[in-house]
Scaffold this active site. Structure first.
Site, PDB file in Angstrom:
ATOM      1  N   ASN A  44      64.206 -31.220  -4.661  1.00  0.00           N
ATOM      2  CA  ASN A  44      64.173 -32.943  -4.574  1.00  0.00           C
ATOM      3  C   ASN A  44      65.583 -33.182  -4.029  1.00  0.00           C
ATOM      4  O   ASN A  44      66.394 -32.923  -4.661  1.00  0.00           O
ATOM      5  CB  ASN A  44      64.033 -33.323  -5.792  1.00  0.00           C
ATOM      6  N   SER A  49      62.645 -35.796   3.283  1.00  0.00           N
ATOM      7  CA  SER A  49      62.170 -36.998   4.077  1.00  0.00           C
ATOM      8  C   SER A  49      62.981 -37.617   4.977  1.00  0.00           C
ATOM      9  O   SER A  49      62.671 -38.252   5.777  1.00  0.00           O
ATOM     10  CB  SER A  49      61.701 -38.029   2.648  1.00  0.00           C
ATOM     11  N   GLU A 168      55.151 -34.131   1.787  1.00  0.00           N
ATOM     12  CA  GLU A 168      54.556 -34.011   0.233  1.00  0.00           C
ATOM     13  C   GLU A 168      53.008 -34.556   0.459  1.00  0.00           C
ATOM     14  O   GLU A 168      52.689 -34.981  -0.656  1.00  0.00           O
ATOM     15  CB  GLU A 168      55.301 -34.820  -0.504  1.00  0.00           C
TER      16      GLU A 168
END
Ligand code: ADP
Ligand code: MG
Length: 281
Positions: A44, A49, A168
């Protein structure tokens, strides 16, 4: 081979003025060829992204270049290029824009002025590709998470993209929904040769890819085939990734003193090795 996307030393930070700000993406270089399935993995906050947004011109690099179909992505060609990229995000409920399945898939077509007859055809075709043609008039709340994501994929396909980016897209789904979506993507690759970039922190999913790009703290830490990347073993765990079930199982069995040759990415490989190396003695 035809290059469909490339990053050349791409750097991006959300707070460019701060001298010490950690870059969300730093000096990242890679290329994707037409028809490939690339998985981008990482913990993460590792920059996955942000990388996806740089691919589709939702963000622009601070340094370096992004090329899509060999053209450097700029403010000028953004709309032309973006129409060739389909994106599906994490939350199935946030990407439904139509009141029914067919309205949803028609949405971008309508916005792009596709004539009515062609629109109907494309809506039907793309829903068929994801096996949702029987749900034309269903409302979104009647669908499972996996079905919603398949409709989102159909919405992207209706625009006839060259490249499908999944950020995701399976992470909020139950195992069945995940399998439905992954099977859909796999079938599309075989049938229409779609190029797929799938961003995931699920290594089980990354096994399916042709190549894996492994991100850590905004940088590309490693790149290679699934077996090359999984050979990093402990390093993957150290960087917050969860090894596939078969690999964890292999380690546990080896810890019990059972001889197993090499690493096993899939249960099938593990089972075969158990048979040949242990039960034939
Ligand atoms: P990932 O998708 O791998 O979880 P992201 O690309 O979302 O990683 O994030 C990379 C880094 O950029 C993280 O440190 C994150 O906190 C930061 N970041 C992401 N989005 C924003 C934003 N909109 N504003 C400021 N910082 C952000
Ligand atoms: Mg992310």
């Amino acid at each position: 081979m035809t290059e469909i996307l490339s990053f050349n030393n791409v750097t991006f930070s959300y707070t460019p003025d701060e001298k010490e700000a950690r870059k969300a993406v730093q000096s990242v270089t890679f290329a994707v060829q037409e028809g490939e399935w690339i998985a981008i993995v990482g913990h993460n906050g590792s920059g996955k992204s942000t990388t996806a947004k740089l691919m589709s011109g939702l963000l622009f690099p601070e340094e370096g270049e992004v090329r899509v179909m060999r053209e450097v992505l700029t403010e000028e060609n953004l709309w032309k290029i973006r129409s060739q990229i389909g994106m599906v995000f994490q939350n199935p409920d946030n990407q439904f824009v139509g009141a029914t399945v067919q309205d949803d898939v028609a949405f971008s077509l309508e916005n792009n002025g596709v004539p009515y007859a062609e629109m109907v055809e494309r809506v039907h075709d793309s829903l068929k590709q994801v096996k949702m043609e029987g749900f034309l008039n269903q409302e979104p709340h009647h669908l499972s998470g996996g079905q919603k994501q398949r409709v989102a994929i159909a919405g992207a396909l209706a625009m006839h993209p060259k490249l499908l980016i999944l950020d995701e897209a399976t992470s909020m789904l139950d195992p069945q929904g995940r399998e439905e979506v992954l099977n859909t993507v796999q079938a599309l690759r075989e049938k229409i040769g779609l190029t797929v970039i799938s961003i995931t922190h699920d290594l089980e999913e990354a096994i399916l890819a042709d190549r894996i790009i492994f991100m850590n703290d905004g940088k590309k830490y490693a790149e290679g085939t699934p077996s090359e990347i999984f050979a990093l073993g402990e390093e993957l765990i150290a960087f917050g990734l969860d090894l596939p079930f078969a690999m964890k199982m292999t380690k546990l069995i080896q810890a019990q003193g059972v001889q197993l040759v090499g690493q096993h990415m899939t249960e099938e490989e593990l089972v075969n090795d158990l048979w040949t190396s242990n039960f034939n003695k």
